[in-house]
Scaffold this motif. Sequence first.
Motif, short mmCIF file in Angstrom:
data_model
loop_
_atom_site.label_atom_id
_atom_site.label_comp_id
_atom_site.label_asym_id
_atom_site.label_seq_id
_atom_site.Cartn_x
_atom_site.Cartn_y
_atom_site.Cartn_z
N VAL A 104 36.43 47.04 38.21
CA VAL A 104 36.93 47.03 39.34
C VAL A 104 37.93 45.68 39.19
CG1 VAL A 104 36.98 47.33 41.92
CG2 VAL A 104 35.77 48.87 40.38
N VAL A 105 36.89 44.64 39.38
CA VAL A 105 37.50 43.19 39.43
C VAL A 105 38.52 43.03 38.49
CG1 VAL A 105 36.87 40.81 39.17
CG2 VAL A 105 35.58 42.29 40.47
N ILE A 106 38.40 43.46 37.07
CA ILE A 106 39.29 43.37 35.97
C ILE A 106 40.62 43.99 36.28
CG2 ILE A 106 40.01 43.76 33.56
CD1 ILE A 106 38.06 41.32 34.10
N PHE A 107 40.39 45.17 36.80
CA PHE A 107 41.55 46.32 37.25
C PHE A 107 42.34 45.75 38.29
CE2 PHE A 107 43.38 49.56 40.03
CZ PHE A 107 44.08 50.08 39.04
N GLY A 108 41.81 44.85 39.35
CA GLY A 108 42.68 44.30 40.50
C GLY A 108 43.21 43.18 39.96
N PHE A 109 42.85 42.38 38.91
CA PHE A 109 43.63 41.33 38.54
C PHE A 109 44.82 41.72 37.62
CE2 PHE A 109 44.19 37.65 35.64
CZ PHE A 109 44.14 36.62 36.69
N TRP A 110 44.81 42.81 36.92
CA TRP A 110 45.70 43.64 36.16
C TRP A 110 46.78 43.78 37.16
CZ3 TRP A 110 47.17 43.48 31.47
CH2 TRP A 110 46.48 43.55 30.50
N VAL A 111 46.42 44.24 38.62
CA VAL A 111 47.33 44.67 39.33
C VAL A 111 48.20 43.48 39.94
CG1 VAL A 111 47.53 45.46 41.66
CG2 VAL A 111 46.21 46.92 40.05
N PHE A 112 47.36 42.26 40.10
CA PHE A 112 48.03 40.96 40.43
C PHE A 112 49.03 40.56 39.59
CE2 PHE A 112 47.50 36.61 39.23
CZ PHE A 112 48.56 35.98 40.08
N MET A 113 48.55 40.74 38.24
CA MET A 113 49.63 40.25 37.10
C MET A 113 50.74 40.97 36.85
SD MET A 113 47.19 38.60 33.83
CE MET A 113 46.43 40.16 33.34
N MET A 114 50.70 42.27 37.43
CA MET A 114 52.00 43.32 37.26
C MET A 114 52.91 43.01 38.41
SD MET A 114 51.66 45.10 34.56
CE MET A 114 50.74 43.56 34.04
N SER A 115 52.46 42.50 39.59
CA SER A 115 53.32 42.19 40.62
C SER A 115 53.87 40.86 40.26
CB SER A 115 52.37 42.00 41.83
OG SER A 115 51.26 40.82 41.70
N ASP A 116 53.06 39.72 39.61
CA ASP A 116 53.47 38.45 39.26
C ASP A 116 54.63 38.81 38.19
OD1 ASP A 116 53.53 35.95 39.83
OD2 ASP A 116 52.27 35.41 38.06
N LEU A 117 54.58 39.86 37.22
CA LEU A 117 55.52 40.30 36.25
C LEU A 117 56.88 40.54 36.80
CD1 LEU A 117 56.39 40.57 33.25
CD2 LEU A 117 55.25 42.91 33.17
N ILE A 118 56.75 41.38 38.00
CA ILE A 118 57.83 41.93 38.64
C ILE A 118 58.53 40.73 39.45
CG2 ILE A 118 58.63 43.31 40.76
CD1 ILE A 118 56.32 45.08 40.32
N PHE A 119 57.91 39.81 39.88
CA PHE A 119 58.58 38.62 40.41
C PHE A 119 59.27 37.65 39.27
CE2 PHE A 119 58.39 34.13 42.08
CZ PHE A 119 59.09 34.17 43.25
N PHE A 120 58.75 37.62 38.16
CA PHE A 120 59.30 36.92 37.26
C PHE A 120 60.46 37.73 36.61
CE2 PHE A 120 55.51 34.30 36.05
CZ PHE A 120 56.08 33.11 35.75
N GLY A 121 60.46 39.10 36.66
CA GLY A 121 61.57 40.04 36.20
C GLY A 121 62.79 39.79 37.06
N VAL A 122 62.46 39.44 38.47
CA VAL A 122 63.58 39.25 39.23
C VAL A 122 64.30 37.87 39.10
CG1 VAL A 122 64.09 38.84 41.81
CG2 VAL A 122 62.75 40.55 41.16
#
Length: 210
Positions: free
Chosen positions: A27-45
């Motif tokens: 669960v912790v690792i999955f949550g961290f993946w979610v954080f990185m995907m949100s960071d990826l969206i920010f970088f994409g912008v």
Amino acid sequence: MEVTTAVNSPSTNPGDTPGALHKDPDVVIFGFWVFMMSDLIFFGVVFAIYITMIGATAGGPGPRELFDFGSLFAQTMLLLTSSLTVGIATVTMKHQRSQTSFLFWVVVTLVLGLGFLALELYDFSEMAAKGGVPQRSGYLSAFFGLVPLHGLHVTFGCLWMLVLIAQIWRVGMVDIIKLRFLRLALFWHFLDLIWIGIFSVVYFGGWVYG
């Protein structure tokens, strides 16, 4: 609060050391993946903003005048090599090898990351000496909104390594430390992927189309 010790998980492989985990490691690792995907969206912008501003130099210096590809190649090699060394550290941890060996590879990764940051800061200073400062043009504002953002992430990763090294020296390779390192390794590989995008789009693409 109930504390689970020595939790075995395919994603962490913590072994039998007497660490303490308060949550399911998956669960912790999955949550961290979610954080990185949100960071990826920010970088994409921020990437999108940079692409729209490539030609907006306002008569000031552009990519061809500002970029040093020799230094950029060295930065790329340092960061890609650090991805290899953090991978070796992960394998060392998973196969329960010596703590000293694990720390060696973490320290090597840290040194490579710091070397990358030193070269990047040097490049920024050289760009400033040529008039390449954020307020000079829309292009440079977009550039300094993207590239230093990645550098800030690398800085955070280096600080994270320092904290983990201190914690390992204090309490050893307990389960919770291993889980934290796995998240750090994911974060570091993510930064390498972002850098490949920066080198391809910002530096090479900017030089071709700027």
